[in-house]
Design a protein around this motif. Structure first.
Motif: not given
Length: 233
Positions: A193-217
């Protein structure tokens, strides 16, 4: 290549730990023997809290990020024992406020002890209960400058949605534990569920007009993980 085993069967290159410790010896020189932080870790351990708090280097990173933007109101999702809370509260000005949400009453009680011991109770408000319910009760007119999200990963999409109204434009959101030893990108992992939650968050960020984001490993003494840095547009 020299390796040492990490929990959950994941291996860590020993150079990751060595490099982290080397840099910390210079950059955390004033924090390695910080009495309040040491008390927080020991008291949390004495009460049986899990060893999942941010590292000292990570704590200083979010502290500096909050200072860089001049944060006066900070929201934290996931208090645990208050270790990251102390780092963040120390970034606030005298009239600053930090609201931290914690699901477990026991964790919140221990965090309260640690925050009081650090002399930061006047700046910190601990809200106990499910994060989504706590966020729903917050006043969107009283916006936050900075958010550190380190709670139930399955809830990340919901928490991010609330950030649209609770975070000011130009505010910063740092979302922790978004790589999870590579489980997020391993689409054969469907029962986490944790990984699924992160994936959904990334999908929501993809074309969001409200946020700009990047991930750093990130890699370090304890894990291979990462954080997502989000700017509220």
């Amino acid at each position: 290549m020299s390796r040492t085993q990490h929990n959950h069967g994941h291996s860590i290159d020993e150079r990751w730990a060595r490099e982290e410790q080397y840099h910390a010896s210079f950059l955390l020189k004033n924090s390695i023997h910080d009495e309040a932080l040491e008390f927080c870790l020991k008291n949390s351990d004495d009460h049986g809290l899990p060893h999942i708090a941010v590292s000292g280097m990570e704590g200083k990173y979010i502290h500096l990020q909050a200072r860089v933007i001049g944060a006066k109101r900070i929201l934290e999702l996931g208090t645990l024992g208050g270790y990251s809370t102390i780092w963040l509260a120390r970034a606030l000005p005298e009239d600053g406020e930090l609201v931290t949400c914690e699901y477990s009453p026991m964790h919140a009680e221990v965090a309260g002890q640690n925050i009081e011991h650090a002399g930061l109770s006047s700046k910190v408000k601990i809200v106990v209960g499910p994060a989504a319910e706590s966020l729903a009760k917050m006043d969107p007119e009283h916006k936050f400058d900075f958010v550190f999200m380190d709670a139930d990963k399955a809830g990340y999409p919901v928490y991010l949605e609330y950030c649209k109204t609770l975070v000011r434009k130009g505010g910063v959101i740092i979302v922790d534990n978004v790589v999870r030893q590579g489980r997020v990108s391993d689409l054969s992992v469907t029962d986490d569920e944790n990984s699924n939650g992160v994936r959904k968050m990334l999908e929501d960020l993809k074309d969001s007009p409200d946020f700009e984001a990047t991930t750093v490993q990130t890699v370090g003494a304890r894990s291979w993980d990462g954080f997502t840095f989000v700017l509220r547009l």
